[in-house]
Write a protein that holds these residues in place. Structure first.
Motif, PDB file in Angstrom:
ATOM      1  N   GLU A   1      15.575 -15.906 -10.354  1.00 57.83           N
ATOM      2  CA  GLU A   1      16.954 -15.822 -10.829  1.00 57.83           C
ATOM      3  C   GLU A   1      17.160 -14.340 -11.093  1.00 57.83           C
ATOM      4  O   GLU A   1      16.481 -13.753 -11.939  1.00 57.83           O
ATOM      5  N   ARG A   2      18.033 -13.716 -10.346  1.00 59.73           N
ATOM      6  CA  ARG A   2      18.203 -12.273 -10.418  1.00 59.73           C
ATOM      7  C   ARG A   2      18.693 -11.835 -11.794  1.00 59.73           C
ATOM      8  O   ARG A   2      19.315 -12.598 -12.523  1.00 59.73           O
ATOM      9  N   ALA A   3      18.398 -10.587 -12.112  1.00 53.22           N
ATOM     10  CA  ALA A   3      18.813 -10.013 -13.397  1.00 53.22           C
ATOM     11  C   ALA A   3      20.323 -10.029 -13.503  1.00 53.22           C
ATOM     12  O   ALA A   3      21.028  -9.788 -12.526  1.00 53.22           O
ATOM     13  N   GLY A   4      20.799 -10.317 -14.686  1.00 50.14           N
ATOM     14  CA  GLY A   4      22.228 -10.283 -14.962  1.00 50.14           C
ATOM     15  C   GLY A   4      22.485  -9.355 -16.125  1.00 50.14           C
ATOM     16  O   GLY A   4      21.556  -8.812 -16.722  1.00 50.14           O
ATOM     17  N   ARG A   5      23.719  -9.189 -16.425  1.00 51.16           N
ATOM     18  CA  ARG A   5      24.070  -8.311 -17.536  1.00 51.16           C
ATOM     19  C   ARG A   5      23.391  -8.785 -18.814  1.00 51.16           C
ATOM     20  O   ARG A   5      23.581  -9.903 -19.266  1.00 51.16           O
ATOM     21  N   GLY A   6      22.552  -7.934 -19.376  1.00 47.90           N
ATOM     22  CA  GLY A   6      21.902  -8.247 -20.632  1.00 47.90           C
ATOM     23  C   GLY A   6      20.661  -9.114 -20.529  1.00 47.90           C
ATOM     24  O   GLY A   6      20.081  -9.488 -21.537  1.00 47.90           O
ATOM     25  N   ARG A   7      20.241  -9.465 -19.325  1.00 47.60           N
ATOM     26  CA  ARG A   7      19.016 -10.258 -19.188  1.00 47.60           C
ATOM     27  C   ARG A   7      18.262  -9.822 -17.934  1.00 47.60           C
ATOM     28  O   ARG A   7      18.846  -9.407 -16.943  1.00 47.60           O
ATOM     29  N   GLY A   8      16.964  -9.928 -18.002  1.00 48.29           N
ATOM     30  CA  GLY A   8      16.124  -9.569 -16.869  1.00 48.29           C
ATOM     31  C   GLY A   8      15.984 -10.717 -15.889  1.00 48.29           C
ATOM     32  O   GLY A   8      16.403 -11.840 -16.167  1.00 48.29           O
ATOM     33  N   MET A   9      15.393 -10.431 -14.741  1.00 52.49           N
ATOM     34  CA  MET A   9      15.174 -11.498 -13.766  1.00 52.49           C
ATOM     35  C   MET A   9      14.105 -12.446 -14.290  1.00 52.49           C
ATOM     36  O   MET A   9      13.255 -12.074 -15.096  1.00 52.49           O
ATOM     37  N   GLN A  10      14.186 -13.677 -13.859  1.00 50.91           N
ATOM     38  CA  GLN A  10      13.259 -14.725 -14.274  1.00 50.91           C
ATOM     39  C   GLN A  10      12.819 -15.487 -13.033  1.00 50.91           C
ATOM     40  O   GLN A  10      13.586 -15.642 -12.088  1.00 50.91           O
ATOM     41  N   ALA A  11      11.604 -15.998 -13.064  1.00 49.34           N
ATOM     42  CA  ALA A  11      11.157 -16.892 -12.002  1.00 49.34           C
ATOM     43  C   ALA A  11      11.890 -18.219 -12.145  1.00 49.34           C
ATOM     44  O   ALA A  11      12.126 -18.696 -13.252  1.00 49.34           O
ATOM     45  N   THR A  12      12.267 -18.806 -11.012  1.00 50.74           N
ATOM     46  CA  THR A  12      12.799 -20.167 -11.034  1.00 50.74           C
ATOM     47  C   THR A  12      11.633 -21.117 -11.303  1.00 50.74           C
ATOM     48  O   THR A  12      10.465 -20.702 -11.294  1.00 50.74           O
ATOM     49  N   GLN A  13      11.917 -22.381 -11.525  1.00 54.61           N
ATOM     50  CA  GLN A  13      10.824 -23.353 -11.700  1.00 54.61           C
ATOM     51  C   GLN A  13       9.929 -23.349 -10.468  1.00 54.61           C
ATOM     52  O   GLN A  13       8.709 -23.373 -10.575  1.00 54.61           O
ATOM     53  N   PHE A  14      10.551 -23.313  -9.294  1.00 57.26           N
ATOM     54  CA  PHE A  14       9.777 -23.280  -8.058  1.00 57.26           C
ATOM     55  C   PHE A  14       8.961 -21.990  -7.972  1.00 57.26           C
ATOM     56  O   PHE A  14       7.786 -22.023  -7.603  1.00 57.26           O
ATOM     57  N   GLY A  15       9.565 -20.864  -8.329  1.00 53.54           N
ATOM     58  CA  GLY A  15       8.860 -19.587  -8.316  1.00 53.54           C
ATOM     59  C   GLY A  15       7.652 -19.596  -9.234  1.00 53.54           C
ATOM     60  O   GLY A  15       6.587 -19.080  -8.890  1.00 53.54           O
ATOM     61  N   ALA A  16       7.790 -20.192 -10.400  1.00 52.90           N
ATOM     62  CA  ALA A  16       6.670 -20.283 -11.340  1.00 52.90           C
ATOM     63  C   ALA A  16       5.548 -21.146 -10.758  1.00 52.90           C
ATOM     64  O   ALA A  16       4.370 -20.830 -10.919  1.00 52.90           O
ATOM     65  N   ARG A  17       5.918 -22.214 -10.052  1.00 56.37           N
ATOM     66  CA  ARG A  17       4.895 -23.060  -9.422  1.00 56.37           C
ATOM     67  C   ARG A  17       4.175 -22.301  -8.310  1.00 56.37           C
ATOM     68  O   ARG A  17       2.961 -22.442  -8.147  1.00 56.37           O
ATOM     69  N   VAL A  18       4.915 -21.484  -7.565  1.00 54.75           N
ATOM     70  CA  VAL A  18       4.280 -20.674  -6.498  1.00 54.75           C
ATOM     71  C   VAL A  18       3.308 -19.686  -7.128  1.00 54.75           C
ATOM     72  O   VAL A  18       2.169 -19.527  -6.621  1.00 54.75           O
ATOM     73  N   VAL A  19       3.697 -19.021  -8.197  1.00 55.94           N
ATOM     74  CA  VAL A  19       2.796 -18.068  -8.872  1.00 55.94           C
ATOM     75  C   VAL A  19       1.527 -18.785  -9.319  1.00 55.94           C
ATOM     76  O   VAL A  19       0.409 -18.296  -9.100  1.00 55.94           O
ATOM     77  N   THR A  20       1.670 -19.946  -9.936  1.00 57.12           N
ATOM     78  CA  THR A  20       0.509 -20.708 -10.404  1.00 57.12           C
ATOM     79  C   THR A  20      -0.393 -21.074  -9.231  1.00 57.12           C
ATOM     80  O   THR A  20      -1.627 -20.948  -9.317  1.00 57.12           O
ATOM     81  N   ALA A  21       0.191 -21.517  -8.133  1.00 57.70           N
ATOM     82  CA  ALA A  21      -0.607 -21.902  -6.963  1.00 57.70           C
ATOM     83  C   ALA A  21      -1.352 -20.716  -6.356  1.00 57.70           C
ATOM     84  O   ALA A  21      -2.498 -20.838  -5.947  1.00 57.70           O
ATOM     85  N   VAL A  22      -0.715 -19.557  -6.344  1.00 56.33           N
ATOM     86  CA  VAL A  22      -1.343 -18.369  -5.772  1.00 56.33           C
ATOM     87  C   VAL A  22      -2.483 -17.867  -6.651  1.00 56.33           C
ATOM     88  O   VAL A  22      -3.512 -17.419  -6.143  1.00 56.33           O
TER      89      VAL A  22
END
Length: 59
Positions: A37-58
């Motif tokens: 989820e790309r950075a927006g005004r006042g917040r940084g980028m975050q991994a999506t749920q799917f992105g977090a699962r990919v990180v865990t798998a890697v």
């Protein structure tokens, strides 16, 4: 997540923001889902749920 923006992540990896963005876009296209989820005004980028699962798998 280590870096709040793609620009900061790119610098930490020793590359440029456009190169990193292109690589992420290619991965998202190949996997068929968004990784970040790309950075927006006042917040940084975050991994999506799917992105977090990919990180865990890697790891």
């Amino acid at each position: 997540m280590c870096c709040p923006t793609l620009g900061e992540a790119a610098r930490a990896l020793g590359t440029t923001q456009p190169v990193l963005a292109a690589q992420i876009a290619r991965l998202e296209h190949d996997l068929g889902k968004h990784l970040l989820e790309r950075a927006g005004r006042g917040r940084g980028m975050q991994a999506t749920q799917f992105g977090a699962r990919v990180v865990t798998a890697v790891q």
